[in-house]
Design a protein around this motif. Structure first.
Motif, mmCIF file in Angstrom:
data_model
loop_
_atom_site.group_PDB
_atom_site.id
_atom_site.type_symbol
_atom_site.label_atom_id
_atom_site.label_comp_id
_atom_site.label_asym_id
_atom_site.label_seq_id
_atom_site.Cartn_x
_atom_site.Cartn_y
_atom_site.Cartn_z
ATOM 1 N N PHE D 280 -37.808 15.813 -125.954
ATOM 2 C CA PHE D 280 -38.335 16.970 -126.752
ATOM 3 C C PHE D 280 -37.624 17.399 -127.713
ATOM 4 O O PHE D 280 -38.184 17.795 -128.916
ATOM 5 C CB PHE D 280 -38.348 18.383 -125.656
ATOM 6 N N SER D 281 -36.363 17.015 -127.857
ATOM 7 C CA SER D 281 -35.544 17.158 -129.103
ATOM 8 C C SER D 281 -36.037 16.206 -130.177
ATOM 9 O O SER D 281 -36.317 16.947 -131.606
ATOM 10 C CB SER D 281 -34.050 16.563 -128.828
ATOM 11 N N ALA D 282 -36.655 14.945 -129.967
ATOM 12 C CA ALA D 282 -37.154 14.325 -130.958
ATOM 13 C C ALA D 282 -38.608 14.957 -131.397
ATOM 14 O O ALA D 282 -38.866 14.753 -132.548
ATOM 15 C CB ALA D 282 -37.359 12.721 -130.305
ATOM 16 N N TYR D 283 -39.214 15.489 -130.475
ATOM 17 C CA TYR D 283 -40.298 16.095 -130.564
ATOM 18 C C TYR D 283 -40.296 17.320 -131.750
ATOM 19 O O TYR D 283 -40.989 17.565 -132.748
ATOM 20 C CB TYR D 283 -41.237 16.639 -129.500
ATOM 21 N N PHE D 284 -39.212 17.961 -131.814
ATOM 22 C CA PHE D 284 -38.832 18.949 -132.699
ATOM 23 C C PHE D 284 -38.437 18.652 -134.147
ATOM 24 O O PHE D 284 -38.934 19.084 -135.151
ATOM 25 C CB PHE D 284 -37.688 19.879 -131.891
ATOM 26 N N PRO D 399 -39.882 13.671 -109.820
ATOM 27 C CA PRO D 399 -39.133 13.253 -111.317
ATOM 28 C C PRO D 399 -39.958 12.397 -112.025
ATOM 29 O O PRO D 399 -40.188 12.594 -113.259
ATOM 30 C CB PRO D 399 -38.061 12.217 -110.633
ATOM 31 N N ILE D 400 -40.902 11.591 -111.692
ATOM 32 C CA ILE D 400 -41.545 10.895 -112.200
ATOM 33 C C ILE D 400 -42.700 11.601 -113.150
ATOM 34 O O ILE D 400 -43.254 11.412 -114.267
ATOM 35 C CB ILE D 400 -42.390 9.814 -111.309
ATOM 36 N N SER D 401 -43.328 12.551 -112.345
ATOM 37 C CA SER D 401 -44.253 13.547 -113.130
ATOM 38 C C SER D 401 -43.271 14.156 -114.262
ATOM 39 O O SER D 401 -44.013 14.399 -115.418
ATOM 40 C CB SER D 401 -44.662 14.608 -112.224
ATOM 41 N N ILE D 402 -42.360 14.715 -114.131
ATOM 42 C CA ILE D 402 -41.645 15.134 -115.060
ATOM 43 C C ILE D 402 -41.576 14.248 -116.281
ATOM 44 O O ILE D 402 -41.608 14.624 -117.522
ATOM 45 C CB ILE D 402 -40.415 15.672 -114.775
ATOM 46 N N VAL D 403 -41.263 12.902 -116.020
ATOM 47 C CA VAL D 403 -40.886 12.099 -117.172
ATOM 48 C C VAL D 403 -42.235 11.634 -117.804
ATOM 49 O O VAL D 403 -42.320 11.708 -119.028
ATOM 50 C CB VAL D 403 -40.483 10.551 -116.553
ATOM 51 N N LEU D 404 -43.495 11.712 -117.095
ATOM 52 C CA LEU D 404 -44.624 11.394 -117.638
ATOM 53 C C LEU D 404 -44.806 12.610 -118.762
ATOM 54 O O LEU D 404 -45.356 12.356 -120.017
ATOM 55 C CB LEU D 404 -45.643 11.331 -116.588
ATOM 56 N N LEU D 405 -44.594 13.999 -118.400
ATOM 57 C CA LEU D 405 -44.976 14.831 -119.091
ATOM 58 C C LEU D 405 -44.173 14.674 -120.355
ATOM 59 O O LEU D 405 -44.533 15.063 -121.614
ATOM 60 C CB LEU D 405 -44.496 16.296 -118.723
ATOM 61 N N ALA D 406 -42.786 14.335 -120.151
ATOM 62 C CA ALA D 406 -41.910 14.324 -121.470
ATOM 63 C C ALA D 406 -42.575 13.006 -122.453
ATOM 64 O O ALA D 406 -42.504 12.950 -123.592
ATOM 65 C CB ALA D 406 -40.646 13.978 -120.948
ATOM 66 N N ALA D 407 -43.146 12.065 -121.767
ATOM 67 C CA ALA D 407 -43.796 10.831 -122.304
ATOM 68 C C ALA D 407 -44.754 11.257 -123.130
ATOM 69 O O ALA D 407 -45.067 10.561 -124.360
ATOM 70 C CB ALA D 407 -44.204 9.793 -121.363
ATOM 71 N N ILE D 408 -45.628 12.389 -122.862
ATOM 72 C CA ILE D 408 -46.600 13.046 -123.944
ATOM 73 C C ILE D 408 -45.952 13.192 -125.067
ATOM 74 O O ILE D 408 -46.473 12.962 -126.305
ATOM 75 C CB ILE D 408 -47.323 14.175 -123.178
ATOM 76 N N ALA D 409 -44.805 14.044 -124.978
ATOM 77 C CA ALA D 409 -44.219 14.425 -126.304
ATOM 78 C C ALA D 409 -43.799 13.273 -126.984
ATOM 79 O O ALA D 409 -43.693 13.177 -128.254
ATOM 80 C CB ALA D 409 -42.895 15.172 -125.938
ATOM 81 N N GLU D 410 -43.282 12.028 -126.267
ATOM 82 C CA GLU D 410 -42.721 10.930 -126.820
ATOM 83 C C GLU D 410 -44.014 10.214 -127.728
ATOM 84 O O GLU D 410 -43.874 9.999 -129.116
ATOM 85 C CB GLU D 410 -42.571 9.962 -126.016
ATOM 86 N N SER D 411 -45.232 10.229 -127.103
ATOM 87 C CA SER D 411 -46.282 9.639 -127.829
ATOM 88 C C SER D 411 -46.629 10.360 -128.933
ATOM 89 O O SER D 411 -46.880 9.966 -130.147
ATOM 90 C CB SER D 411 -47.656 9.615 -126.866
ATOM 91 N N VAL D 412 -46.583 11.758 -128.847
ATOM 92 C CA VAL D 412 -46.910 12.545 -129.838
ATOM 93 C C VAL D 412 -46.109 12.393 -131.042
ATOM 94 O O VAL D 412 -46.307 12.169 -132.253
ATOM 95 C CB VAL D 412 -46.856 14.066 -129.598
ATOM 96 N N TYR D 413 -44.520 12.451 -130.950
ATOM 97 C CA TYR D 413 -43.775 12.376 -131.938
ATOM 98 C C TYR D 413 -43.737 10.974 -132.938
ATOM 99 O O TYR D 413 -43.504 10.806 -133.846
ATOM 100 C CB TYR D 413 -42.322 12.851 -131.622
ATOM 101 N N LEU D 414 -44.053 9.951 -132.049
ATOM 102 C CA LEU D 414 -43.892 8.587 -132.454
ATOM 103 C C LEU D 414 -45.128 8.237 -133.344
ATOM 104 O O LEU D 414 -45.170 8.009 -134.586
ATOM 105 C CB LEU D 414 -43.902 7.470 -131.450
ATOM 106 N N ILE D 415 -46.174 8.909 -132.914
ATOM 107 C CA ILE D 415 -47.691 8.506 -133.650
ATOM 108 C C ILE D 415 -47.432 9.630 -134.841
ATOM 109 O O ILE D 415 -48.238 9.419 -136.036
ATOM 110 C CB ILE D 415 -48.753 8.795 -132.527
ATOM 111 N N ARG D 416 -46.966 10.620 -134.673
ATOM 112 C CA ARG D 416 -46.556 11.719 -135.895
ATOM 113 C C ARG D 416 -45.965 10.858 -136.976
ATOM 114 O O ARG D 416 -46.157 11.180 -138.169
ATOM 115 C CB ARG D 416 -45.881 12.676 -135.203
ATOM 116 N N VAL D 417 -44.985 10.200 -136.646
ATOM 117 C CA VAL D 417 -44.383 9.580 -137.790
ATOM 118 C C VAL D 417 -45.291 8.500 -138.430
ATOM 119 O O VAL D 417 -45.361 8.523 -139.597
ATOM 120 C CB VAL D 417 -43.103 8.625 -136.986
ATOM 121 N N VAL D 418 -45.911 7.710 -137.648
ATOM 122 C CA VAL D 418 -46.866 6.846 -138.091
ATOM 123 C C VAL D 418 -47.942 7.488 -139.255
ATOM 124 O O VAL D 418 -48.342 7.178 -140.202
ATOM 125 C CB VAL D 418 -47.527 5.939 -137.118
ATOM 126 N N PHE D 419 -48.264 8.718 -138.479
ATOM 127 C CA PHE D 419 -49.259 9.567 -139.396
ATOM 128 C C PHE D 419 -48.798 9.940 -140.734
ATOM 129 O O PHE D 419 -49.341 9.651 -141.918
ATOM 130 C CB PHE D 419 -49.771 10.835 -138.669
#
Lengths: 121, 297, 628, 483
Positions: D280-284, D399-419
């Motif tokens: 989430f920090s990276a997302y911000f 815990p795994i569900s929480i991690v997967l939710l955070a993984a959404i943020a991860e996908s978003v900020y990574l693809i955002r950089v590429v965008f």
């Protein structure tokens, strides 16, 4: 004697931790770290110490047929290493702090204004 | 075989148009009498249609013609799927969904034709007509679905035949709430007051047909007759029992139309959004209440 | 001949080749795309009937101790989807070949090709891993297609991406939950093992991730927010693909995995013979269609409007499928196919309009029909189909869906669906009027003309398909008979002739009805042309009664009634719908961002690192039970 | 075979050769380092291929429970090999602000020696020493750029690192006091004698030190500063190489000592907190280096979760994750160096036009980003997929569900950089700059590795399955070392 040492060393550890939590001045932080280190080194010595133990050196005066109450030598060797490493770390830290002071004119890690991020859209 | 179907269809079409226009003519007379006027003769509507069809007319674009043809053609096709005292061009039994959705093509055609005329008043009327349509289709569908559920069929013919055995078996006596709901919905469907917002003579220069000249208007008039025929025929099939012959059926249709006329003659007009809300509260409520009584209790 | 492998690998290769060498050359890349889709279409056609055909990868993959041999298995449902996907993409490619010359277009071929090859994985995967692989490759390339590297489309594409990644993550969770319960990753095997378990209410939780994944992809109610945004931002020639094909993968997933479980009583509890869960999901479908319909009333962007229409249609399909009756499935699949066809056609016509005018705002259009008659006719037929009016294909599938609902005696559901269905008529007419009819804008009077023939080809094909399926529904339903037999559709609901629509409450002979309709149309046409003469006049001559509008201080050029078409209706009903869901996702994003800021501030405050670390150690001790 | 000691000694030797040779020319120290890494790499590959059975190198002639021992099994040799390969590739970095100095290369060699030592050693006190050696090298390296951020990060890292290694020392002392040994295997064989809560204390004290290296949440305050301020090759070193060693230690200690479920729970929850905070920090943030730094935190959290869940699926996934993360993150940092140089800014939003100048390079960035986000067909997928599978198989669904939710943020900020790299409608188009050839080769090599292993994971299947068996079977390790 053992307990006194132990309590003393744990006290030093706690003092170190207290310093690390409450101080922001870098030199004081470093001092706290050193106090912590001393405490832990002392703990090691205490744990390796045997009451009434002898110096673990075999010489001709010893009667090797009887069990001898040696003090464990290994912790002391370890502490020696640890002290050396601690010295190196402290020296490096001091260099870093000096550099930091020259760079910013401050002795604490405050957030500076010039590194504000441009985040908001 | 197919020629027989087409021949039957042609004859029924003639009948439908004739009865529709006749109803409109009689309607004008009755309305006049209620309002203490003398009124035109009952065959006036035929004269009007013939006159309009004979007039040379202008058009702006082929879409206008397409719309006019779709409007009347769609409604005639619809009428050919509503059983008239059991008579149908082929053994379709009067499929309800087909009738509902085929009639939409008539409205779409009309809407398209008037939109293509370029007059801004026309789509205003269409907008109102469609809003109103959303209003009355729902209670009407609710009523239809009650009877579909009761007869386990989606045919008008089955529903009509299920009421055999005297007037006490007729649906309007057995399911009065549904009948009242459907009546109100049909009032809106026929664009009679209080639901005549789409034409609204005083407000939007007589609505969708404002730009339709000459024979377009003639087709529009026939279309209006056909739609009156379809709507009354549907109600007749649903509520007024099985009919033994065409005359019987037509009289029942006229009864329905007469009620609508009487209400029309004395009512003011709703605002369009109030009309929709009214239709979603009273008739839909009645329909759903009937549904509750019929299927749950 | 290895079909699936060829299509997948060829797709990836062509995607790479185009991206590496022909990125700037749109003509070559679209020709490659057309060749690829056409070739794959032909390859796939040969597989009809060979339902035992499969392709297995040579090597085995280990996940820990799990051995997996990837297999692509031909199956009826996947085949029919694949045929439609490649066929539609082929014609879409023809359209795009013409479209891509315009200044509004960006080269999207490589990513699109990648998606197509991924779709093969989804449709024919035998195990969950390949399915998931395809699923993810269906997701991320679309992000770049939708935003085209443009900042103004960024937030729209991000709505799409974030929600679909949510779906992907949920799918991953679901796959492993299934694995935990069955010790297998094979889809068919896991279904049979799950069914052999004793059903309990806990099994409901197992399916929730799958529901999320599939409902997100099919843009169902709480997740529908991405659909209008993605459609409106995507290149005009890609919107057909999103609406026609992409959202159908959610339906496919439901048919593949959820339907077999629900219909066999995987979750206990039934309501009128329908599993309770499925019953509520059926209502979710209804809610989806009603919400989408109401939102579409006030939409001014034509692509968004049609996107809402897609969402509404997905609602019908979901309703039908979640009835979990064979007839419902028949209706659902049939409507899926029909919707694929007519919605693609509608979006293609919108793209054609966009191609010539460069705007998607309906209030800036009007009267285009007079300049683009073919496009107009296609659009007209498309919306007639979309509204479910008789001679078009939309009617036939809606008929079956209504029959399926009535078969289960869900009368209230039928009424609610009727509302959505009638509402569809309203907004579709509005699009017809605002884009194509009414007065033409002066700037379009000379510049707009019909699209070139190449771009008309898909329109012609589409018109023919829509009408012929509407009149002969058997064209689609008959080839599907093996599938319907496999789900146990009673013989009375299986199409016997090309034109008899089956139904629980009665059948319909579409051919006869079409003959009657044709008869009426011909009759009226004859009547129209036999009676008095008519002659053509320009617009302004009539309604202004020959006067110049400028004399009244009105600009004649701008008197097209399009904006706020159903204003009274909107005023009464809209605020409620508009607020609830869109706002929810907006706040969701907003608070996520603030959570991030809050975390970020922990790192930014440079003085706290010491005590935070110590607190961490203390927490570790608390974990160990030393302090407490 | 005493020669695995070469893997530690060689870089140390070369490190102190550098000051001698530096006078020979501008590139002398670099060439020496390349030689050092090449020879190290050669030995590592040779050992990895030829050694079929685990080996131990007894130093000083004292038999295992007493003397210092180095242990080379398939797993540790694999990790050392990859460290050498990555360290070698990392030398082709691109950092325009970087002035070539012999000191840098000396420290670089020492850091590599330290990380290799951390992995190879079989003695816990020796490990403390290696951690300190690596640490001191890293503190200096981070501060090397002389930027304020770098100094801050370095000081924070130093203080937290020293503090926690003191805790490690305390833990070692306690273990020694009770069991009378410093040998990993020996302690492990007698570890059951310790009461459970004391076990927990000792393990916690030891693991805090690993947490610092592994960037686990309460101990990672230095990470953003360090990654932001340090030179690019050093950031890549931290993310790509140190994380391998840290990950290895987490797994090794987890399975040698941490049979307790409560301890596993603690690791899982610390991992979850780290993942959430990192992602989430990276997302911000929109600072490219910080995004990568926070992403590192998130990925390491996932590795910790894998270590906390004790089944073969998660261990297998964890190893995959360690490798894929280090390769992908190194790739991204190497690319970030060039991107920042060309764009002249570290703000992601101002990088528009880079994709137009260098579409292929941006495509490679996309590959790295997607691999981190766990898109199938790339290396990162198998790690993430298996960890999730292992977690669920172990019943840790929340815990795994929480991690997967955070993984959404991860996908978003990574693809955002590429965008933002690809976006074209930015007013200012940045000037195109030339790419050095060696750098380009390295980047292509890394991205090819990601793709090839992602598509064809069988390449690593056998090795990692063996590794999983090795790490989970602590008994054989003990027998091997003591017997």
């Amino acid at each position: 004697m053992f307990w006194l040492f132990l309590i003393g060393s744990i006290g030093l550890v706690l003092i170190g931790i207290f310093g690390l939590i409450t101080r922001s001045h870098l030199i004081k932080l470093l001092l706290s770290l050193n106090i912590l280190e001393t405490g832990i080194n002392l703990t090691m010595i205490v744990l390796g110490y045997q009451n009434g133990g002898k110096v673990p050196i075999i010489h001709s005066l010893l009667d090797l047929t009887k069990p001898i109450n040696f003090v464990d030598p290994l912790p002391q060797a370890l502490v020696l290493t640890s002290i050396v490493i601690g010295l190196g770390t402290t020296a490096l830290a001091l260099i870093l702090i000096v550099n930091y002071y020259y760079k910013t004119g401050k002795l604490s890690l405050e957030r500076s204004e010039n590194e504000k991020e441009n985040i908001d859209e | 075989m197919i020629f027989l179907i087409l021949l039957k269809a042609f004859l029924i079409t003639l009948w439908v148009v004739f009865i529709g226009l006749l109803f409109l003519g009689i309607g004008r007379k009755i309305t006049a009498r209620i309002q203490k006027r003398y009124g035109p003769p009952f065959y006036q509507q035929f004269i009007d249609v013939i006159k309009l069809l004979a007039k040379e007319s202008i058009w702006h674009h082929w879409i206008m013609i397409l719309g006019a043809i779709m409007a009347l053609g769609g409604l005639i096709a619809t009428a050919l799927h509503v059983p008239i005292a059991g008579i149908l061009p082929y053994d379709s039994n009067g499929p309800i969904f087909l009738v509902l959705y085929l009639s939409a093509i008539g409205y779409l055609g009309m809407a398209m034709g008037v939109s293509a005329s370029g007059n801004p008043n026309a789509p205003l009327g269409i907008g109102r007509a469609l809003t109103l349509m959303l209003g009355y289709e729902i209670p009407f569908a609710a009523v239809l679905i009650i009877f579909m559920g009761l007869t386990k069929s989606s045919y008008f013919l089955q529903i009509a035949q299920s009421q055999a055995g005297g007037i006490l078996h007729w649906n309007f006596i057995r399911y009065p709430l549904a009948f009242i709901g459907a009546e109100i919905a049909v009032q809106a469907m026929m664009a009679e007051k209080p639901f005549d917002q789409m034409i609204a003579p005083a407000e939007i220069a007589s609505g969708p047909l404002v730009e339709w000249p000459g024979k377009f208007l003639g087709l529009g008039m026939i279309q209006m007759g056909v739609s009156v025929f379809i709507e009354t025929a549907i109600i007749t099939n649903l509520f007024l029992g099985p009919s033994h012959n065409i005359l019987d059926f037509t009289l029942k249709q006229f009864g329905i139309y007469f009620i609508a006329l009487c209400i029309n003659a004395v009512m003011p007009r709703f605002k369009i959004e109030n009309a929709a809300i009214y239709l979603w509260t009273i008739p839909l409520g009645l329909g759903l209440l009937q549904m509750l009584i019929t299927f749950v209790l | 001949m290895i079909t699936f492998g060829t299509i997948v690998i060829l797709g990836i290769l062509i995607s790479l080749i185009i991206w590496l060498f022909f990125r700037e050359n749109k003509v070559i890349s679209w020709i490659l795309f057309i060749l690829y889709t056409g070739f794959s279409f032909v390859l796939l056609l040969r597989l009809y009937g060979q339902w035992q055909y499969y392709e297995a990868f040579k090597s085995i993959i280990y996940l820990g101790n799990i051995k997996i041999k990837f297999t692509l298995q031909n199956n009826m449902l996947g085949w029919i989807f694949a045929i439609l996907i490649f066929g539609i993409s082929f014609f879409n490619g023809l359209f795009s070949l013409g479209f891509s010359k315009s200044k509004y277009s960006k080269n999207i071929v490589p990513l699109w090709t990648l998606i197509l090859s991924a779709s093969i994985l989804i449709l024919f995967a035998k195990d969950f891993i390949l399915f998931f692989v395809g699923w993810e490759y269906l997701t991320w390339p679309v992000f770049f297609i939708v935003n085209q590297g443009k900042k103004k489309f960024y937030s729209d594409s991000m709505y799409y991406f974030a929600l679909n990644v949510l779906g992907g993550m949920a799918l991953m969770l679901g796959i492993w939950l299934v694995f935990k319960n069955t010790q297998t990753l094979d889809i068919k095997t896991s279904i049979s093992i799950l069914l052999s378990h004793k059903a309990s209410i806990h099994t409901f939780w197992l399916l929730i991730p799958f529901f999320i994944a599939f409902l997100v992809k099919s843009a169902a109610y709480p997740f529908h927010v991405w659909a209008p945004r993605a459609h409106s931002s995507a290149p005009a020639d890609f919107s057909p693909f999103i609406s026609g094909i992409m959202i159908k993968f959610g339906i496919f997933g439901i048919l593949l995995f959820i339907y077999p479980l629900l219909s066999k009583g995987f979750i206990p509890g039934t309501y009128h013979g329908v599993p309770t869960t499925a019953y509520f999901l059926s209502w979710l479908g209804i809610i989806t269609s009603i919400v989408a319909t109401v939102l579409a009333f006030s939409e001014n962007n034509m692509k968004r409007l049609m996107a809402y229409s897609s969402v509404a249609n997905v609602g019908y399909i979901l309703t039908a499928i979640f009835l979990t009756t064979p007839l419902g499935i028949e209706g659902g699949i049939f409507h899926t196919i029909n919707h694929m066809i007519f919605k693609v056609i509608i979006f293609i016509t919108l793209a054609a309009v966009y191609f010539r005018t460069g705007t998607a705002d309906m209030s800036k259009l009007g009267g285009i029909a007079y300049k683009m008659p073919i496009t107009f006719m296609t659009f007209l037929i498309g919306i007639i189909a979309a509204a479910g009016i008789f001679p078009m294909n939309g009617f036939t599938s809606k008929w079956i869906i209504f029959q399926a609902i009535l078969e289960k005696h869900f009368y209230l559901m039928a009424v609610a669906m009727f509302f959505a269905s009638t509402g569809a008529f309203l907004y579709l007419y509005r699009a017809l009027h605002s884009i194509f009819l009414g007065q033409i804008k002066p700037e379009h009077r000379d510049s707009v003309k019909e699209v070139p023939f190449l771009m008309q080809i898909p329109m012609w094909i589409g018109m023919i398909l829509i009408i012929s399926i509407g009149v002969f529904p058997g064209l689609v339903l008959k080839p599907l008979i093996p599938f319907f037999n496999s789900i146990g559709l009673p013989a009375k609901y299986i199409l016997t002739s090309l034109s008899k629509l089956p139904g629980s409450f009665g059948q319909l002979n579409t051919l006869n009805a079409a003959i009657i309709f044709g008869f009426a149309a011909v009759l009226v046409t004859i009547l129209f042309f036999v009676v008095a003469k008519h002659h053509k006049k320009p617009f302004m001559d009539n309604y202004t009664a020959g006067e110049d509008p400028k004399d009244w201080g009105v600009d004649e050029n701008r008197y097209q009634f399009a904006y706020g078409f159903y204003q009274p209706f909107e005023k009464k009903f809209l605020p409620f719908f508009k607020r609830s869901v869109d706002m929810f996702w907006q706040y969701f994003g907003f608070y996520t961002k603030h959570l991030g800021e809050w975390f970020n501030n922990i790192f930014k405050d440079d003085n706290n690192f010491g005590y935070i670390a110590i607190i961490g150690i203390v927490i570790i001790f608390i974990f160990g039970g030393f302090v407490l | 075979m005493n020669s695995i000691v070469l893997l530690i000694v060689l870089p140390l030797v070369f490190a102190f050769l550098i000051p001698i040779f530096k006078g020979l020319g501008k590139y002398a120290s670099k060439i020496v380092t390349i030689l050092s890494m090449l020879t190290g790499m050669g030995f590592a590959v040779y050992f990895f291929i030829t050694l079929q059975v685990p080996v131990k190198a007894i130093l000083g002639g004292w038999k295992p429970p007493f003397g210092i021992v180095l242990v080379g099994d398939k797993l540790s040799l694999l990790f050392v090999m990859i460290i050498y390969i990555l360290a070698f590739l990392n030398l082709f970095f691109f950092d325009n602000n970087f002035k070539e100095h012999s000191k840098f290369y000396t420290l670089y060699n020492i850091a590599i020696a330290g990380t290799a030592g951390m992995i190879l050693t079989g003695d816990i006190f020796n490990m403390f020493v290696f951690i300190e050696i690596t640490g001191i090298a890293l503190y200096s390296l981070i501060a090397y750029s002389g930027k304020e951020q770098a100094l801050k990060g370095s000081i924070k890292y130093l203080i937290i690192g020293s503090m926690t290694s003191l805790f490690l020392l305390l833990g070692v002392t306690l273990a020694y006091h009770i069991l009378g040994s410093l040998n990993l295997a020996h302690i492990s064989s007698k570890f059951y004698q310790i009461p459970n809560n004391l076990k927990f204390l000792i393990l916690s004290l030891i693991f805090t030190s690993f947490f610092v290296e592994a960037e686990i949440f309460p101990f990672n305050m230095w990470v953003p500063n360090a990654y932001k301020g340090a030179n690019i090759p050093i950031a890549a070193l931290l993310a790509g190489i140190v994380s391998i060693a840290a990950g290895y230690l987490l797994f090794r200690f987890r399975y040698l000592y941490g049979g307790m479920r409560s301890f596993g729970n603690m690791l899982v929850w610390f991992g979850v907190i780290t993942v959430v905070i990192g992602e989430f920090s990276a997302y911000f943030t929109y600072d490219l280096r910080k995004i990568l730094a926070f992403s590192s935190i998130g990925q390491m959290g996932l590795i910790l979760i894998a270590a906390g869940i004790s089944n073969d699926l998660s261990v297998y996934g964890g190893f995959f994750q360690i490798l894929s993360h280090s390769i992908a993150k190194m790739l991204l940092f190497l690319l970030a160096g060039f991107i920042i140089y060309e764009a002249g800014t570290e703000n992601v939003k101002k990088m528009g036009g880079f994709g137009k100048n260098h579409p292929y390079l941006t495509g490679i960035f996309l590959i790295g980003a997607l691999s981190l986000a766990g898109i199938p067909g790339l290396m990162g997928f198998w790690g993430k997929f298996n960890i999730v599978g292992g977690g669920i198989a172990a019943g840790r669904i929340l815990p795994i569900s929480i991690v997967l939710l955070a993984a959404i943020a991860e996908s978003v900020y990574l693809i955002r950089v590429v965008f933002h790299l690809f976006k074209t409608d930015e007013g200012k188009i940045i000037e195109k700059k030339k790419i050095p050839l060696g750098y380009l080769m390295v980047v292509i090599l890394l991205s090819l590795t990601i793709v090839v292993i992602g598509v064809y994971p069988q390449l690593l299947n056998q090795v990692l399955n063996d590794a999983t068996k090795i790490i989970m079977n602590s008994g054989s390790y003990i027998r091997m070392v003591l017997g």
